[in-house]
Design an enzyme around this catalytic site. Structure first.
Site, PDB file in Angstrom:
ATOM      1  N   HIS A 149       0.832  -1.212   0.000  1.00  0.00           N
ATOM      2  CA  HIS A 149       0.000   0.000   0.000  1.00  0.00           C
ATOM      3  C   HIS A 149       0.869   1.266   0.000  1.00  0.00           C
ATOM      4  O   HIS A 149       0.515   2.262  -0.622  1.00  0.00           O
ATOM      5  CB  HIS A 149      -0.956   0.007   1.195  1.00  0.00           C
ATOM      6  CG  HIS A 149      -1.804  -1.233   1.261  1.00  0.00           C
ATOM      7  ND1 HIS A 149      -2.331  -1.708   2.417  1.00  0.00           N
ATOM      8  CD2 HIS A 149      -2.169  -2.107   0.285  1.00  0.00           C
ATOM      9  CE1 HIS A 149      -3.005  -2.818   2.167  1.00  0.00           C
ATOM     10  NE2 HIS A 149      -2.917  -3.084   0.884  1.00  0.00           N
ATOM     11  N   HIS A 166      -9.683  -2.002  -4.076  1.00  0.00           N
ATOM     12  CA  HIS A 166      -8.492  -2.290  -3.276  1.00  0.00           C
ATOM     13  C   HIS A 166      -7.554  -3.250  -4.012  1.00  0.00           C
ATOM     14  O   HIS A 166      -6.324  -3.105  -3.951  1.00  0.00           O
ATOM     15  CB  HIS A 166      -8.840  -2.851  -1.894  1.00  0.00           C
ATOM     16  CG  HIS A 166      -7.600  -3.049  -1.081  1.00  0.00           C
ATOM     17  ND1 HIS A 166      -6.959  -2.009  -0.439  1.00  0.00           N
ATOM     18  CD2 HIS A 166      -6.812  -4.141  -0.897  1.00  0.00           C
ATOM     19  CE1 HIS A 166      -5.855  -2.457   0.120  1.00  0.00           C
ATOM     20  NE2 HIS A 166      -5.735  -3.751  -0.133  1.00  0.00           N
ATOM     21  N   ASP A 195      -3.615  -2.686  -4.847  1.00  0.00           N
ATOM     22  CA  ASP A 195      -2.555  -3.679  -4.594  1.00  0.00           C
ATOM     23  C   ASP A 195      -1.722  -3.912  -5.856  1.00  0.00           C
ATOM     24  O   ASP A 195      -0.495  -3.982  -5.808  1.00  0.00           O
ATOM     25  CB  ASP A 195      -3.166  -5.030  -4.179  1.00  0.00           C
ATOM     26  CG  ASP A 195      -3.553  -5.070  -2.707  1.00  0.00           C
ATOM     27  OD1 ASP A 195      -3.079  -4.224  -1.933  1.00  0.00           O
ATOM     28  OD2 ASP A 195      -4.328  -5.978  -2.342  1.00  0.00           O
ATOM     29  N   HIS A 253      -1.431 -10.671  -4.905  1.00  0.00           N
ATOM     30  CA  HIS A 253       0.012 -10.397  -4.903  1.00  0.00           C
ATOM     31  C   HIS A 253       0.832 -11.496  -5.574  1.00  0.00           C
ATOM     32  O   HIS A 253       1.772 -11.229  -6.313  1.00  0.00           O
ATOM     33  CB  HIS A 253       0.513 -10.226  -3.470  1.00  0.00           C
ATOM     34  CG  HIS A 253      -0.205  -9.149  -2.735  1.00  0.00           C
ATOM     35  ND1 HIS A 253      -0.199  -7.838  -3.144  1.00  0.00           N
ATOM     36  CD2 HIS A 253      -0.977  -9.183  -1.620  1.00  0.00           C
ATOM     37  CE1 HIS A 253      -0.932  -7.112  -2.306  1.00  0.00           C
ATOM     38  NE2 HIS A 253      -1.411  -7.908  -1.384  1.00  0.00           N
TER      39      HIS A 253
HETATM   40 ZN   LIG Z   1      -3.876  -4.713  -0.024  1.00  0.00          ZN
END
Ligand SMILES: [Zn+2]
Length: 308
Positions: free
Chosen positions: A81, A238, A242, A265
């Protein structure tokens, strides 16, 4: 319009808070550095071998958060973040001093990081910013997860689709063009989890600092945070945030149209590794300054345009 030169912050800025997974309170200072240094973390609680470069090849784990590790084993976690905030603010080079292993989660979004970065001006540096674009589509499929990038000369555009077996999150899809001035919905969107997963995550020794102050938690019927959602697509927004943070680990500003389905991720990191293996499909470039005379059409060109 694409930025020509690299940027760093003009003055050091700092903040503190607790880590989402370790629950440990830490202090962070962001300092200016020379052009071409990129983003470097420095673990000030370690005496030596404490520099960790923010690069996709240093990602040691990408389950639930992105963890970077240097060749001496020093780690820094939950960097995504803060990296997303640096990406959106336009910072290319910075030294980030931190006195623990985990970047504070703050409110779970990039908002507080951007507020800190925006306390100081950015300085243009002498070296040109490094861009990367693709000549052809590159795609990665991992089970039911999918991510691809297609040519786009102008910007990074991310289309993300989530499909959760949960009534509140459900199917969410959004497209964000990062050259847009107003990225508030992406910046403000918080990390999230299912209430039913919390026990499992805590058993794995994670989320020790997690609370309704720094994460959205949903059960089968509702969002458990009293104030509800910050925007109607907060979950998928969100995920887009990311992705932007993880893309900064490439060391380049990547231009292209990214489509991601159910990613995270780990998939983004696998994808960056794949992209850099496809060297023949990549163009690395800098923005050439257009000198003044080139902007003016010659009289003959004007005549031709009038006659056309
Ligand atoms: Zn995140």
């Amino acid at each position: 319009m694409l930025q020509t030169y690299q940027k760093t912050i003009s003055q050091p800025v700092e903040f503190e808070g607790i880590g989402l997974h370790t629950g440990v309170k830490s202090k962070v200072r962001i300092l200016p550095v020379n052009a071409n240094e990129g983003i470097i973390f420095k673990r000030t609680d370690l005496k030596k071998n404490n520099l960790i470069r923010a690069n996709y090849l240093n990602v040691s784990s990408a389950n639930l958060c992105t963890i970077l590790k240097n060749s001496f084993g020093a780690k820094v976690s939950t960097v995504e973040h803060l990296l997303a905030a640096l990406y959106i603010a336009g910072v290319d080079n910075a030294l980030i001093e931190i006195n623990s292993q985990e970047v504070p989660i703050l409110d779970g979004s990039a908002k507080d990081f951007l507020d800190v970065i925006n306390k100081t001006k950015l300085n243009s540096q002498s070296k040109k910013r490094k861009y990367l674009k693709v000549k052809k589509k590159i795609e990665l499929v991992d089970g039911d997860k999918k991510i691809s990038i297609e040519p786009n000369e102008e910007t990074l555009e991310v289309e993300f689709e989530l499909n959760y077996n949960n009534k509140i999150i459900g199917k969410q899809k959004n497209t964000i063009n990062f050259s847009n001035k107003n990225l508030a919905d992406v910046i403000n969107s918080r990390t999230f989890c299912l209430f039913s997963d919390i026990e499992k995550i805590k058993k794995a020794g994670l989320a020790k600092g997690g609370s309704l102050d720094n994460a959205l938690v949903v059960d089968d019927e509702k969002v458990l945070n009293n104030s509800g959602l910050r925007n109607s697509k907060e979950f998928v927004n969100h995920k887009i945030l990311d992705l932007a943070g993880d893309f900064l680990l490439s060391g380049y500003r990547i231009l292209g149209k990214v489509r991601c389905y159910q990613g995270g991720h780990k998939l983004t990191n696998m994808f960056l590794k794949k992209i850099f293996k496809e060297k023949s499909l990549l163009t690395f470039f800098e923005i050439e300054e257009i000198s003044f005379p080139n902007k003016i059409k010659t009289i003959d060109q004007v005549k031709l345009a009038v006659n056309a």
